[in-house]
Scaffold this active site. Sequence first.
Site, PDB file in Angstrom:
ATOM      1  N   GLY A  76       0.817  -1.197   0.000  1.00 45.11           N
ATOM      2  CA  GLY A  76       0.000   0.000   0.000  1.00 45.11           C
ATOM      3  C   GLY A  76       0.857   1.255   0.000  1.00 45.11           C
ATOM      4  CG  HIS A 114       5.541   5.429  -4.388  1.00 44.59           C
ATOM      5  ND1 HIS A 114       6.285   4.882  -5.416  1.00 44.59           N
ATOM      6  CD2 HIS A 114       5.952   4.777  -3.254  1.00 44.59           C
ATOM      7  CE1 HIS A 114       7.100   3.962  -4.954  1.00 44.59           C
ATOM      8  NE2 HIS A 114       6.921   3.868  -3.646  1.00 44.59           N
ATOM      9  CG  HIS A 134       3.774   1.068  -5.380  1.00 38.83           C
ATOM     10  ND1 HIS A 134       3.827   2.080  -4.449  1.00 38.83           N
ATOM     11  CD2 HIS A 134       4.398   0.004  -4.816  1.00 38.83           C
ATOM     12  CE1 HIS A 134       4.428   1.639  -3.358  1.00 38.83           C
ATOM     13  NE2 HIS A 134       4.799   0.392  -3.553  1.00 38.83           N
ATOM     14  N   GLY A 176      10.265  -3.438  -8.363  1.00 44.51           N
ATOM     15  CA  GLY A 176      11.043  -2.266  -8.729  1.00 44.51           C
ATOM     16  C   GLY A 176      12.519  -2.457  -8.459  1.00 44.51           C
ATOM     17  CD  GLN A 177      17.441  -2.857 -10.557  1.00 41.80           C
ATOM     18  OE1 GLN A 177      16.973  -3.610 -11.408  1.00 41.80           O
ATOM     19  NE2 GLN A 177      18.357  -3.254  -9.690  1.00 41.80           N
ATOM     20  CE  LYS A 178      12.314   2.355  -3.122  1.00 43.87           C
ATOM     21  NZ  LYS A 178      12.843   1.911  -1.792  1.00 43.87           N
ATOM     22  CG  MET A 214       9.040   8.376  -6.502  1.00 42.25           C
ATOM     23  SD  MET A 214       7.560   8.356  -7.531  1.00 42.25           S
ATOM     24  CE  MET A 214       7.632  10.015  -8.218  1.00 42.25           C
TER      25      MET A 214
END
Length: 379
Positions: free
Chosen positions: A75, A78, A81, A211-213, A248
């Site tokens: 949840g 941002h 996502h 995500g790559q983050k 983000m």
Amino acid sequence: MFRWARAFSNCVQAHISLTTISIAAASSFFNNASMASPSLRQYSFQVFRDVPPLRQMRRQLVLDKKTVGFVPTMGALHEGHLSLIRQAAAENTDVFVSIFVNPTQFGVNEDLSSYPRTWDSDVAKLEQLNDEFARLGNATGRITAILAPTSKVMYPTLPPSSEVDGDGSFVTITPISKRLEGASRPVFFRGVATVCMKLFNIVQADRAYFGQKDVQQTVVIKRMVQDFHVDTEIKIGDTVREHDGLAMSSRNVYLGDRRRTVGLVLYKALKSAENAYNSGKLARSDILGAANSVTSQVLSEQQALSPSERVLYEVDYISLADPDTLDEVESIDPAKGAIISGAVKMTPLEETKPGEDCGLGDGQVAVRLIDNLIFKPRA
């Protein structure tokens, strides 16, 4: 394809027993988060709290020769996502999104209770995405299911444990999960791998999107899927950043203006290391030296300010690692490239000023920022 675009009285299909989440139940489930709309609100997707009805829907999609892309989230959605959901919709007819704040990836002294629960805004963003997809017509898929389970559904036999030696049914992927983030957060990747294995078993998606983050997470999940023969393809989306480069994250809401500005130190440090690599440097000392110089200089500058002006932080680690194993490297192999990653903890503000934007929690919640850059192989 099942949708709630029709009136509620017409949406129950004869061949599927749908358990939906009411507005009141959703409010209770998401830590009494307020729900802006009345219980008669209609969704363009189905919302599931339990496993059997979702599996019935999934079986029907198989019979209809549909494909499912799955985006697991906690949840507080941002743009990062949303970019993954767009990617999933571009590659599948149906998109499933999970919203579940997983307790087992939080240590006993970590911020489970303060993790943002934003059901109202999350649902609104997903509805906006479906409106966007509808305008694209048959060129893209749709969000057709949200899985929003309780902890009892996800951990049916024992209460979830965050103890390092706690009882429970867990998936552990070692040695990868013991490094970097795992060294500082010993139960984190055990919790991530466990909940992802559960979600993969429930959804049985054709593809799942990350995500790559969270680069270490992507390596752990890829290894888990490979080792356990999970029939889901793992797709990795690029890190989505703010205009100034800040990655983000759902936790950014805690930063406020002052800590957000200084929080760019991690991204700037990694970019400095990237510049060293692009200039021809391969030695660990040269690459990490460039990054450490940035973090040290910025911290020194902040320490010279008054408590009402400064932001202090702690560098947990900056890593230069093999892109496949996350083993630390002494020299970058140009044929393979490397991953530069790091974590810093933005400490609570010492003093605040009247009217200052201190973020959620009034600047008193420590915020852990992680980021990474991929050093691509050289020709």
